[in-house]
Scaffold this motif. Structure first.
Motif, mmCIF file in Angstrom:
data_model
loop_
_atom_site.group_PDB
_atom_site.id
_atom_site.type_symbol
_atom_site.label_atom_id
_atom_site.label_comp_id
_atom_site.label_asym_id
_atom_site.label_seq_id
_atom_site.Cartn_x
_atom_site.Cartn_y
_atom_site.Cartn_z
ATOM 1 N N HIS A 57 0.773 -1.586 0.262
ATOM 2 C CA HIS A 57 0.244 -0.107 -0.044
ATOM 3 C C HIS A 57 0.800 1.010 -0.137
ATOM 4 C CE1 HIS A 57 -3.006 -2.595 1.965
ATOM 5 N NE2 HIS A 57 -3.177 -2.380 0.910
ATOM 6 N N PRO A 95 -4.844 7.618 -1.121
ATOM 7 C CA PRO A 95 -6.211 6.178 -1.128
ATOM 8 C C PRO A 95 -7.387 6.555 -1.045
ATOM 9 C CG PRO A 95 -4.916 6.949 0.960
ATOM 10 C CD PRO A 95 -4.447 7.876 -0.132
ATOM 11 N N GLU A 122 -11.136 2.817 -0.346
ATOM 12 C CA GLU A 122 -10.199 2.062 -0.285
ATOM 13 C C GLU A 122 -9.501 2.527 1.742
ATOM 14 O OE1 GLU A 122 -4.592 1.541 -0.400
ATOM 15 O OE2 GLU A 122 -5.969 3.164 -1.807
ATOM 16 N N TRP A 142 -9.729 -1.169 4.515
ATOM 17 C CA TRP A 142 -8.680 -1.335 5.408
ATOM 18 C C TRP A 142 -8.984 -0.782 6.586
ATOM 19 C CZ3 TRP A 142 -5.809 -5.149 3.530
ATOM 20 C CH2 TRP A 142 -5.912 -5.481 2.672
ATOM 21 N N GLN A 144 -5.026 4.027 7.885
ATOM 22 C CA GLN A 144 -6.348 4.268 6.361
ATOM 23 C C GLN A 144 -6.944 4.973 7.189
ATOM 24 O OE1 GLN A 144 -3.886 1.864 7.926
ATOM 25 N NE2 GLN A 144 -4.310 0.358 6.290
#
Length: 412
Positions: free
Chosen positions: A26, A33, A37, A41, A240
């Motif tokens: 990643h 991102p 996405e 995650w 994330q």
């Protein structure tokens, strides 16, 4: 819990494996991102933490399971609060959007290493000195008080700390990034890029965060394995989560109050436990004091309840919506005008669309908050410059035109 060395080894290997997977699949290739996405995650890492907690519950029993979940939720909430400072640092250093993932992953790895050291140090102190619970309790109560008097908006100078100023004086540094490189060639000489400086800033703040994070988790469980896993899993997926809730960070205006209440509560819990285990000669002649201790179930209920109330109050507060929209508008206008922020035309257009969305949010909140935005002269100048830059891009055929606005008027 009685945890064998084999289980310790497998747990550490699993966490390292997740970090390596995160980097190679990643982060290694610089990109921004998508929301989808980040959501997938982030949910996956939260799911892994929950499954692990259910395993603790099944094999260790309700007490260790409850302690793990109480620790995980508290550490996750503190990690979200830490994202405010990460955002300030990256904004201050003008980190390119495509490279922010790498900076965040470095921060997570450094935080995990630093906090692991603090965890084993704290465990050794607790095993040797019962009075450490008094110290941890006081640290948390003082931290809670400091949270009430400080504000994230006052942290603008966080990135320009003493270490950074010394580094810039001692080491030849550049003003511009060279991709994600830490060093580059500038004027024929090897020079440090801002990427290394921002990582130093992130690492330094991680150490400060550990000073309230570790006492807090030890206030909920003294099992070193549970402390380590709760801290580790709370950090996993933080990268994330940053991209998922970045636009909502400034809206959580009451989160610091909720965290302050939680830290004060855990501080009191630690002091009660210290009194129960007391062996200090100047307190009750060194004899334990019979006090009511707070159970894990009560701790978990208080933590969940306080977080739920503060988050909901923040999300439904008009003041929170206005502050979030104004802060994001300022951030996105600055990013749109910064030629180094991104080299992706689609990302630039996305930033401008977000700016328009924030403009509409401020307008929809009514005349009171529209006037509040207009009263911030630096914000209005940024909005005018962003609008002029976008209009110029429209003239060149590089962007699509937008409609008029009472808050962000077109050029005359």
């Amino acid at each position: 819990m009685d945890v064998s060395p084999v289980v310790w080894g497998l747990t550490i290997a699993g966490i390292v494996g997740l970090l390596l997977f995160d980097f190679f699949f990643h982060v290694r290739k610089a990109h921004v991102p998508t929301l989808r996405e980040a959501a997938i995650w982030s949910s996956l890492y939260v799911g892994i933490a929950i499954v692990f907690g259910l395993g603790v519950l099944a094999f260790g029993g309700p007490t260790p399971g409850g302690e793990y979940f109480a620790g995980y939720i508290t550490e996750k909430a503190l990690s979200v609060d830490n994202l405010f400072v990460f955002l300030i640092i990256m904004t201050s250093f003008r980190v390119p959007r495509e490279d922010q993932q790498k900076v965040l992953l470095f921060g997570i790895v450094f935080a995990l290493i630093a906090r692991t050291g603090f965890i084993f140090l704290g465990a050794a102190l607790i095993n040797s000195f019962a009075w450490v619970f008094y110290a941890f309790g006081l640290i948390l109560i003082l931290t809670a008080g400091n949270m009430l008097t400080s504000h994230h908006d006052d942290d603008e100078g966080t990135a320009d700390n003493f270490v950074i100023r010394i580094a810039r004086k001692v080491i030849h540094t550049t003003e511009h990034y060279d991709g994600d490189k830490l060093f580059t060639i500038h004027n024929g000489k090897r020079a440090m890029t801002p990427m290394l400086l921002v990582m130093v800033a992130i690492g330094g703040t991680d150490i400060l965060f550990a000073l309230d994070s570790i006492p807090a988790i030890f206030g909920l469980t003294q099992d070193t394995y549970l402390v380590f896993t709760a801290v580790a899993f709370s950090l996993m997926g933080l990268r994330q989560l940053f991209f998922l809730i970045e636009g909502l960070l400034d809206r959580l205006i009451y989160l610091s109050y909720g965290l302050s209440a939680i830290l004060a509560f855990i501080g009191v819990k630690l002091i009660l436990h210290a009194l129960h285990e007391n062996n200090l000669p100047f307190v009750n002649d060194g004899e334990p004091i019979k006090v009511t201790e707070i159970s894990t179930a009560v701790s978990l209920s208080v933590i969940l309840g306080v977080l739920l109330i503060t988050v909901l109050a923040s999300l439904y507060s008009p003041a929170g919506k206005a502050r979030n929209a104004i802060a994001n508008a300022r951030r996105h206008a600055s990013a749109y005008l910064d030629s180094e922020y991104t080299h992706d035309p689609a990302e630039r257009e996305r930033i401008y669309r977000l700016l328009l969305s924030e403009r509409d949010q401020i307008t929809a909140l009514g005349p009171k908050y529209r006037q509040k935005a207009r009263d911030e002269e630096d914000l209005m100048n940024l909005l005018r410059r962003a609008r002029a830059s976008h209009d110029a891009a429209v003239d060149r055929g590089e962007a699509e035109p937008v409609g008029p606005s009472t808050l962000l008027p077109p050029r005359p």
